[in-house]
Design a protein around this motif. Structure first.
Motif, mmCIF file in Angstrom:
data_model
loop_
_atom_site.group_PDB
_atom_site.id
_atom_site.type_symbol
_atom_site.label_atom_id
_atom_site.label_comp_id
_atom_site.label_asym_id
_atom_site.label_seq_id
_atom_site.Cartn_x
_atom_site.Cartn_y
_atom_site.Cartn_z
ATOM 1 N N GLY A 247 37.956 36.328 33.695
ATOM 2 C CA GLY A 247 38.837 37.416 33.835
ATOM 3 C C GLY A 247 38.296 39.019 34.004
ATOM 4 N N LEU A 248 36.925 39.158 32.690
ATOM 5 C CA LEU A 248 36.166 40.047 33.389
ATOM 6 C C LEU A 248 36.187 40.536 33.988
ATOM 7 C CD1 LEU A 248 35.632 40.424 29.539
ATOM 8 C CD2 LEU A 248 37.064 42.117 30.521
ATOM 9 N N LEU A 249 35.760 38.953 34.439
ATOM 10 C CA LEU A 249 34.138 38.685 36.324
ATOM 11 C C LEU A 249 35.453 39.175 37.334
ATOM 12 C CD1 LEU A 249 31.718 37.937 37.118
ATOM 13 C CD2 LEU A 249 32.374 35.839 37.590
ATOM 14 N N ARG A 250 36.581 38.664 37.216
ATOM 15 C CA ARG A 250 37.391 38.977 38.438
ATOM 16 C C ARG A 250 37.468 40.262 38.537
ATOM 17 N NH1 ARG A 250 41.517 34.101 37.398
ATOM 18 N NH2 ARG A 250 39.913 32.705 37.926
ATOM 19 N N GLY B 138 42.926 44.840 44.734
ATOM 20 C CA GLY B 138 44.367 44.993 44.134
ATOM 21 C C GLY B 138 44.524 44.017 43.328
ATOM 22 N N TRP B 139 44.738 42.971 44.013
ATOM 23 C CA TRP B 139 45.038 41.609 43.782
ATOM 24 C C TRP B 139 44.003 41.001 43.086
ATOM 25 C CZ3 TRP B 139 50.180 41.382 43.350
ATOM 26 C CH2 TRP B 139 51.216 41.693 43.718
ATOM 27 N N VAL B 140 43.314 41.331 43.140
ATOM 28 C CA VAL B 140 42.130 40.492 42.294
ATOM 29 C C VAL B 140 41.717 40.901 41.148
ATOM 30 C CG1 VAL B 140 39.854 39.587 42.776
ATOM 31 C CG2 VAL B 140 40.796 39.236 44.542
ATOM 32 N N ALA B 141 41.648 42.157 40.629
ATOM 33 C CA ALA B 141 41.554 42.830 39.548
ATOM 34 C C ALA B 141 42.963 42.524 38.784
ATOM 35 C CB ALA B 141 41.348 44.373 40.057
ATOM 36 N N PHE B 142 43.962 42.492 39.311
ATOM 37 C CA PHE B 142 45.219 42.195 38.390
ATOM 38 C C PHE B 142 45.327 41.010 38.096
ATOM 39 C CE2 PHE B 142 49.732 40.322 38.458
ATOM 40 C CZ PHE B 142 50.293 41.459 37.719
ATOM 41 N N GLY B 143 44.689 40.057 39.302
ATOM 42 C CA GLY B 143 44.581 38.701 38.388
ATOM 43 C C GLY B 143 43.618 38.600 37.502
ATOM 44 N N GLY B 144 42.522 39.305 37.842
ATOM 45 C CA GLY B 144 41.188 39.539 36.243
ATOM 46 C C GLY B 144 42.650 40.012 34.678
ATOM 47 N N VAL B 145 43.078 40.901 35.045
ATOM 48 C CA VAL B 145 44.111 40.826 34.011
ATOM 49 C C VAL B 145 44.813 40.203 33.522
ATOM 50 C CG1 VAL B 145 45.467 43.173 33.404
ATOM 51 C CG2 VAL B 145 43.577 43.893 34.645
ATOM 52 N N ALA C 299 35.948 42.638 41.380
ATOM 53 C CA ALA C 299 37.324 44.343 41.828
ATOM 54 C C ALA C 299 37.258 45.572 42.597
ATOM 55 C CB ALA C 299 38.179 43.378 42.090
ATOM 56 N N VAL C 300 36.452 45.972 41.239
ATOM 57 C CA VAL C 300 36.451 47.129 41.070
ATOM 58 C C VAL C 300 34.727 47.355 41.518
ATOM 59 C CG1 VAL C 300 35.714 49.103 39.226
ATOM 60 C CG2 VAL C 300 37.622 47.180 39.110
ATOM 61 N N SER C 301 33.936 46.913 41.241
ATOM 62 C CA SER C 301 32.616 47.174 41.815
ATOM 63 C C SER C 301 31.660 46.686 43.682
ATOM 64 C CB SER C 301 31.738 46.322 41.704
ATOM 65 O OG SER C 301 31.538 44.820 40.628
ATOM 66 N N GLY C 302 33.268 45.947 44.023
ATOM 67 C CA GLY C 302 32.632 45.140 45.621
ATOM 68 C C GLY C 302 34.083 45.775 46.526
ATOM 69 N N ARG C 303 34.835 46.208 46.049
ATOM 70 C CA ARG C 303 35.706 46.829 46.343
ATOM 71 C C ARG C 303 35.872 45.904 47.909
ATOM 72 N NH1 ARG C 303 40.397 48.817 44.587
ATOM 73 N NH2 ARG C 303 40.472 50.291 46.681
ATOM 74 N N VAL C 304 35.968 44.555 47.956
ATOM 75 C CA VAL C 304 35.988 44.227 48.994
ATOM 76 C C VAL C 304 37.172 43.913 50.370
ATOM 77 C CG1 VAL C 304 35.292 41.087 48.963
ATOM 78 C CG2 VAL C 304 36.200 42.257 47.227
#
Length: 183
Positions: free
Chosen positions: A113-116, A130-137, A120-125
């Motif tokens: 989750g932390l990796l996701r 935002g959904w990737v970050a939410f899934g990570g959380v 999401a935050v560093s790559g801004r793919v």
């Protein structure tokens, strides 16, 4: 995985729609049985892992005899012996093994989750980051929830994972079979 050169006869697959539905119903039943007996499902999951470890250890021991160098032979042999012993220990104390596997799952969920979140935050793919970050959380929270209840929840966490997986697989096969029927 379907290779480009492979093709499936859809009429042949469509003719088997009932088998997919039957498999789905069976998996659904197994999932509900597992959900009703989480401790039994947990022990069954742990024993399955133990059987795989024991089998892998035996194969590794056999493989060691195929290695020509004596130094590497002993390393492979020792590795296989340790793996087989770990598999046997799972059978000796499945509740302890469930505890170890449960904490490993919790740590793995937090780490992934932390990796996701980091990706999401560093790559801004793109727009979906935002959904990737939410899934990570959500994954991090799931890991913390499992870890916060450890070791008591070790008696049911693996069983609930098995039950949920069986239920979702059952629903998936039923939907796939019914979809084939309509096609």
């Amino acid at each position: 995985m379907v290779l480009a050169s492979q093709t499936f006869d859809s009429s042949e697959l469509k003719a088997k729609w009932g088998w997919f539905v039957a498999l789905g119903v069976l998996l659904l039943i197994f999932g509900f049985i597992a959900a009703g007996n989480l401790l039994v499902a947990t022990v069954a999951s742990v024993w399955f892992v133990g059987m795989l470890m024991l089998a892998a250890g035996i194969v590794e021991i056999i493989h060691a005899f195929g290695v020509k160098s004596w130094g590497k032979f002993f390393l492979w042999l020792l590795s296989g012996i340790f793996y087989a012993i770990a598999g046997l220990l799972v059978f000796y104390n499945p509740i302890l093994a469930a505890g170890v596997l449960t904490v490993f799952i919790a740590v793995s969920l937090v780490a992934s989750g932390l990796l996701r979140i980091w990706v999401a935050v560093s790559g801004r793919v793109g727009n979906g980051s935002g959904w990737v970050a939410f899934g990570g959380v959500i994954t991090v929270l799931a890991g913390f929830i499992i870890f916060s209840g450890w070791p008591a929840n070790s008696l049911w966490v693996l069983g609930i994972f098995l039950a949920v997986d069986l239920i979702f697989q059952g629903v998936t096969f039923i939907a796939f079979g019914l979809g084939l029927r309509k096609a």
